[in-house]
Structures are given as C-alpha cells and as structure tokens.
Enzyme design. Sequence first.
Site, short mmCIF file in Angstrom:
data_model
loop_
_atom_site.label_atom_id
_atom_site.label_comp_id
_atom_site.label_asym_id
_atom_site.label_seq_id
_atom_site.Cartn_x
_atom_site.Cartn_y
_atom_site.Cartn_z
CE LYS B 88 -4.01 1.71 2.70
NZ LYS B 88 -4.89 1.41 3.87
CB SER B 163 -8.37 3.10 3.00
OG SER B 163 -7.50 2.44 3.91
CB SER B 187 -8.62 0.16 5.72
OG SER B 187 -9.36 1.36 5.76
#
Lengths: 98, 526
Positions: B88, B163, B187
Amino acid sequence: MATLSRSDVQHVAHLARLGLTDEELTRLEGQLNHILDQYAILAGLPTDDIPPTAQTIELENILRDDVVRPSLTAEAVLSNAPARQGEFIVVPSILDER
Amino acid sequence: MTELTRLHAHEMAAGLRAGEVSSRDLTTAHLDAAEAGNHALNAWLSIDRERALGEADAADARVAAARSAGGAALAELPPLIGIPVALKDLVSVKGGQCTAGSRILDGYRAPYDAHITERLRESGAVILGKTNMDEFAMGSSTEHSAYGPTSNPWALDRVPGGSSGGSAAAVAAYHAPLSIGTDTGGSIRQPAALCGIVGIKPTYGRVSRYGIVAFASSLDQIGPFARDARDAAALLHAIAGRDDRDSTSSPTPVPDALLQLSASDDEAAASLKGKRLGLPREYFVAGMEPGVEARVREAVAALESAGAIVEEVSLPHTDYGLATYYIVAPAEASANLARYDGIRFGPRLGDGDVLANYLATRGQGFGAEVKRRIMLGTYALSAGYYDAYYLKAQKVRTLIKADFDALWAQGFDALVAPTSPTVAFRFGARMADPVSMYLSDACTLPVNMAGLPGISIPCGLSEGLPVGLQFIGAPWSEAELFGLSRGYEGITAGAEWRALEPADVAASLDPAAPTPAERAAALTSA
C-alpha cells in the site's frame, strides 16, 4: 448536542489551519451537522462511572537505554524540503521586522 | 507463462525450492500482469520493474546457493523468498514515493525503509510497487484517492472497497499473490470481502508501524492480503513482532503455528470439530443485503456441520460503534495530520506569511474526505466540546471492549460474523453522503476499537459479487483465526464458487477499456 453554525465551521477550519473556499464551508456546515447528529446516540448512554480507554494493549512506560545511535543524515532529512539553503530549511519570517 | 500468476505463494515457494521456476520468472509474469491491467484497474500508483527484477535475481541467487549447499540450507530459506509482494502506498521504501493517496505528499521520497519493508527484504520477498488507496486511508471505497479510483476485478464499474482497495484489487486480479494493507476501521477486511480474497487485521501492537503513514494511532494496524489463509499467515509471520522504533509494538511471541497450517483440506476441516464460536446478533445490521446475510448464514451452517458449536451471542454496545469510531479516529487523525504543513516536505503552496502558507498548503493539498475528518476531529477536541465528544467516545470505547472481553471470559474460541453488510457498490453510490459510506464499516470497526484481530475470508457470491465472512478473536489469537479460516477452506474446497476467477479480470486487460475514473464519471453524470 451542539449545532455548528457557519462561524463555528470557520473557527474550526482556522484551528485546523485549513484554507477553505466559501463553497467548501457551505458543504461542510451541512455535512458536519449531519455527522454530529449521528453522535447524538452517545449522549443517551450513561458513562459517569466508566473509565476512558485511550489504548487497548497492556504495554506502558516503554523505556530504553539513552545511548548514541546512528540516525538519518542531515542530507536525507533535508532532501524533501520544499525550500532550503545549505543545511537549513527556508521558511517565511514569523517575526515582524523592527 | 501467464499461469504463474494463478499460483498461490506457497506453490511458488515449492516451485522455487524444487528449481522448477525462478523468482525472475514469477516477478516478470506479475509485473507484466500489473502493467497490462493497471490502465483499467488503477490498482497501482507505482510499479518498479527494475528494482523488482534486481530483488528477484538476488532471491534466485540465494535459492541457488542453498540448493548447492544441500537440503538443510534449502529448508532454512525464509518462506517468502522470491515471492512478489505489493505494498500500500503508505509504506516507506527508501528512495521511493509514498503518497498515502494524497497530493500533499506528491514528490515526497521516503528517506528510510519502514520496519515491515526491512522485514520483507530480510525474507527475500520481491517488492513490485505501491498500490492505490483512499487518501490517508480515510475511506471505504478507494474513491477518495487523489490519484483516481480503483476498479473491482469482479465488476469494473464497482469499487474494490477501501481504504486498501489497490492492494486488494491487485491480489484479486493476479497482479501479485500477496500484498500489504492497513486497517484502522476495516480497511483490510472490507476490501478483502469485496474483492473475494483473504485479509487480516492483526491484534493492535502485533506489527510495528515504524515507517507507515499514520492515520489514527490507537487503531491503525498493518496486515496482509492473499488468496488463501496459508499465504496470508506466512506474510503476517514475516512482518510481525516487536520493534523498538514503535513503542506500541508488542513483545508477545509470534507463533510458528502461522507457518504450519495444514496443507490437507480434510485435516483442516476436521480441526473445526468442537470449536466454540459466537455469532453476534447485532452484526446482522439494518441495511444488510439479503444475499450477504444468506451467504454468511450458510457459511455458519457449514461450520456447524463440520462440528463447530455456534451460539448466538450479544455485543450490546455494537450500535454505538460507528459514532464512537467517527469521533476517536478523526480526533487522532487531526493531530497526526498536523505535520503536513509544507515546511519540511511535500509541496509548499501560498505566497506570503507562514499562516497563509499553512492555509493554502493544507486547504489545497488535502482532499474533501480528509478535510472533513480533520474538521470533525479538531471540533471534537476543541475547548468546550472535548468532554461531550472525545472523552465520551473513549468511555464508550471501554464498554465496546468490555462486550468482547465478556465473551472471551465465557470461553469462545472466536466470533463469526459478516465482514461488510453489502457486496461491492457502484462508483459514486456513497460519495454524496459520508454517513452512508461510514456504514460500510459497521461490522469491522468495533474490532479496531477493542484492539482485536479480525480476518475476512471469501464465503461465496451474491449476485455474482464476493461476500466476506469475518472471524474475530481474542488478542494475539491470529493463529486460531487462521486455523478456522483454513478449516472453512477445507470444507468448501469443492464449492463451485471457489473455482471462479473474478469476472472482469479478462476485460481489465483490454487496452481500450475505460479507466476507473472514466467509469466513475460516467456513473456520476448518468
């Protein structure tokens, strides 16, 4: 619970150092009040005798020996600065000239 | 060679050790897939082919040296050596970009490696690149990325969740067998559910957050995505453990059981016998889609058929979770994000005094959702409102945690619940009303509030889209959660839905396909 007025929204934006447009202030006034309405559910829950929880693990007072260790070089730290002069970061003056 | 992307990480590991495949082959196949599919998926914010191939060659050299040294050296190779991984774009990789999905970190280059980056390097994993995310991990759809939304490989006009949507989509679309996400309110688990893969939020303190962009420091935790439980467990094993640079990381030992999940479906299924699972009735929330509830209840029935003992239980303060979370998380975020001031890194906007610079840099550098949360958090912490909001929320947090503690005291091995009340939704469906977006995390955020581990695993499809099943455990019980997940994989190994690839993976390879931003714009204007 409280209702946010437009001047409240402007005040909070100033506290947060966010430069917002008039359009953003208008939208946020509506959205923040809508979100704050959802918080109202908490007011009905009695919590006078309940201690607050700030973190969920049992660790506390983590200490280490105070010894010299390698750290990032000044060059590495300064490499992302938007404005620099030698080993300094250039910022606007915060004191009035006398 | 495209089949290489369909292998699970543990199959790649076996192939590498047997000399049947090289890390360069594996890495090249995944880089090719990522580059071909990224136009239509926008799962990646950066792909670093040169660095990845360098790491692959280094891994191949280590494997070759071990093979010539003999069996023992081969067995001592770390499990992830030569395996491609996606990060990420809030994980620091020295010299690389780290945008956290925000314009305010445009051009920033990480001056050091995150702890987990160091651990992945030691384990010989190959870092392919950085994945898309909601700005500062604030969101449940990846539509709040400053770099455009990500599409779901199951349906390109739908969100992958968020997310960590880029990390989930990349694994679901076979761009990588493994990826890293972060989970502050869901997330990792919610995008894992919406993309039909495995994702775990470990116990708070399990993984060091040194070098990770912070959102809400009493909630944030790092965890893996994979396409099965064994692969996710191996990645967690590689990154977990105490690190002196994050004082909240725990010295609790990381169990080797994470590397010993059964390879046999029958043996894994048999391990479910006698497990005592709680089914929290409050997690079947209002607004849950009937197809989602049906798949979850079928999965629970399958666990019971395999010998698990499932009892309906109550977590009575669940309804307070959303409001509590949306005070605590924005409050912590407003403090963490104060550092983005345009002084030391990132773009500096405005022309005048330092206050004008702050206002312009932050006003223009942050996106709408981040500004909304900073405003909420600043308000909740401000004079006159602290007691009514922040202190109140911290007290309710105590009650939410106590709900779970009461069940662990009764001897439950874990809880089983839905991950998300809905399947993947269309672009734009929840952008106009922030509260509707926040409801996506109703079943996941109490777990963060209590600091517990939670895993989402696929449990079938509703209207052709994946549904996630969540196991929630007592602190440090990740191995138990992986055992249950592996058991469920065992009892559903022959299920028809397990054999299905995400429906739009093929379509995502069409160079003429619209981008996710174009799809989102078309849906919003329709």
